[in-house]
Design an enzyme around this catalytic site. Structure first.
Site, mmCIF file in Angstrom:
data_model
loop_
_atom_site.group_PDB
_atom_site.id
_atom_site.type_symbol
_atom_site.label_atom_id
_atom_site.label_comp_id
_atom_site.label_asym_id
_atom_site.label_seq_id
_atom_site.Cartn_x
_atom_site.Cartn_y
_atom_site.Cartn_z
ATOM 1 N N CYS A 144 2.217 -6.902 -3.346
ATOM 2 C CA CYS A 144 2.584 -5.530 -3.719
ATOM 3 C C CYS A 144 4.078 -5.509 -4.042
ATOM 4 O O CYS A 144 4.773 -6.518 -3.864
ATOM 5 C CB CYS A 144 2.300 -4.604 -2.547
ATOM 6 N N HIS B 201 8.697 -5.000 6.990
ATOM 7 C CA HIS B 201 8.076 -4.021 7.901
ATOM 8 C C HIS B 201 9.074 -3.070 8.549
ATOM 9 O O HIS B 201 8.666 -2.127 9.210
ATOM 10 C CB HIS B 201 7.299 -4.751 8.994
ATOM 11 N N CYS C 204 10.517 -2.397 3.092
ATOM 12 C CA CYS C 204 9.862 -1.752 1.954
ATOM 13 C C CYS C 204 10.247 -0.272 1.924
ATOM 14 O O CYS C 204 10.168 0.412 2.951
ATOM 15 C CB CYS C 204 8.342 -1.889 2.075
ATOM 16 N N GLU D 13 5.707 -2.816 11.996
ATOM 17 C CA GLU D 13 6.049 -1.544 11.347
ATOM 18 C C GLU D 13 6.025 -0.399 12.358
ATOM 19 O O GLU D 13 6.906 0.468 12.357
ATOM 20 C CB GLU D 13 5.063 -1.267 10.200
ATOM 21 N N CYS E 35 0.140 3.390 1.766
ATOM 22 C CA CYS E 35 0.840 3.149 0.500
ATOM 23 C C CYS E 35 -0.145 2.910 -0.647
ATOM 24 O O CYS E 35 -1.322 2.620 -0.423
ATOM 25 C CB CYS E 35 1.803 1.977 0.647
ATOM 26 N N SER F 71 -2.071 -10.021 9.244
ATOM 27 C CA SER F 71 -1.761 -9.078 8.168
ATOM 28 C C SER F 71 -2.697 -7.878 8.294
ATOM 29 O O SER F 71 -3.910 -7.992 8.083
ATOM 30 C CB SER F 71 -1.946 -9.768 6.813
HETATM 31 S S1 SF4 Z 1 4.171 -0.466 2.578
HETATM 32 FE FE1 SF4 Z 1 2.678 -1.066 0.996
HETATM 33 S S2 SF4 Z 1 3.987 -1.579 -0.777
HETATM 34 FE FE2 SF4 Z 1 5.294 -1.645 1.059
HETATM 35 S S3 SF4 Z 1 5.220 -3.768 1.805
HETATM 36 FE FE3 SF4 Z 1 3.652 -2.640 2.932
HETATM 37 S S4 SF4 Z 1 1.793 -2.980 1.726
HETATM 38 FE FE4 SF4 Z 1 3.496 -3.476 0.383
#
Ligand code: SF4
Length: 315
Positions: free
Chosen positions: A12, A74, A96, A126, A194, A222
């Protein structure tokens, strides 16, 4: 054998940016480069960078004073930023932007006196980073049962946010339970899950209806890859999450099958092509790429590296 190759799949915009950031850091900044947590959740990507001298750490005590430290895609909590400052680290932030958006959202809700019900998975990098923005105001909700039982100080001041990589369907179920309990529930102006997560899930949902078996290329840690395998399995077919072709077993397959293939947002295309080659060699598989949606999202490098790149060009 027929292979249905899902598109969009794999990297992505956030992962592309994080990996390019680390590449630029290796090119332009003095070694060694430290990275807080895995740059992206993929074993192959992490082991390639490790081979090239990058040092991944889970604890800032492992980073020497004054060294260069990258924050992974993250994101991190303010406590990590404070500690990095104390250690006088040169930091580069590869978080991100879509994760940063969720951080800003929970900060805003917390400042306005809301309790934030954060839907996500305990311990995920995250979630640890996002919760660190307002630990006093955030309650983590991992499932429907917790949505049914969570208590808040003021039921008129409740908001929710979500991890970016959840299953769209699971998140909707949990949020609808929260809505049923808290009529004044506030939410994000736009989805927190996202675009990349949503698009990859949509493609799997559509193609799984035609497939006898699904392969998801991605690592076990993941989150978005695991959700893809769960979505395929939910349609009643065998679904395997594999790190690459070396994990495939010949006895999973039959020559007359239709095999769906996708990849999580942190899995390199070379590993997908390795799986395709494996099935071509053994089962003479033909490949149909199915484009469900176009993606044109791109994120710039972090400001710290744009400056280093510009300085190098001008010198
Ligand atoms: S939030 Fe979505 S676009 Fe951003 S790194 Fe994670 S998976 Fe990829």
């Amino acid at each position: 054998m027929r292979i249905l190759l899902a598109f969009p799949r794999g990297f992505c915009a956030g992962v592309n940016m994080a990996i390019e950031t680390l590449e630029e850091a290796l090119r332009r900044l003095p070694p060694p480069i430290y990275v807080y947590h895995e740059i992206v959740h993929n074993r192959w990507v992490v082991s390639e960078f490790t081979r090239r001298g990058v040092i991944f750490v889970d604890d800032l005590n492992e980073v020497p004073r004054g060294a260069t430290l990258l924050y992974s895609a993250h994101g991190v909590s303010p406590e990590i930023r404070r500690r990095a400052e104390e250690l006088q680290l040169r930091t580069v932030d590869a978080t991100c932007p879509l994760v940063t958006k969720v951080h800003r959202e929970v900060i805003r809700f917390a400042e306005q006196g809301f309790t934030v019900l954060l839907v996500g998975h305990a311990g995920h990098d995250e979630i640890v980073g996002t919760m660190g923005e307002a630990p006093h105001a955030i309650r983590l909700i991992e499932n429907e049962e917790q949505a049914d039982t969570v208590t808040v100080p003021d039921s008129q001041k409740v908001a929710y946010s979500t991890q970016t990589t959840l299953s769209v369907d699971d998140a909707e179920r949990i949020v609808s339970r929260l809505r049923a309990r808290f009529s004044a529930l506030h939410g994000p102006a736009r989805d927190d899950i996202c675009y990349a997560t949503q698009n990859r899930q949509e493609a799997v949902r559509v193609l799984a209806a035609e497939a006898d078996l699904f392969l998801v290329v991605g690592s076990q840690n993941s989150s978005n890859s695991r959700r893809l395998a769960e979505i395929a399995a939910a349609s009643g077919i065998p679904a395997y999450l594999v790190d690459g072709p070396h994990e495939l077993h010949e006895d999973w397959f039959h020559p007359d099958q239709t095999v769906g293939i996708t990849a999580g947002a942190s899995a390199p295309e070379s590993l997908v092509q390795g799986c395709v080659a494996y099935l071509r060699e053994r089962f003479d598989a033909i490949v149909e790429e199915r484009v469900l949606r176009e993606e044109n999202v791109h994120f710039s490098l972090p400001i710290e590296l744009r400056d280093a790149r510009r300085a190098a060009r001008e010198s």
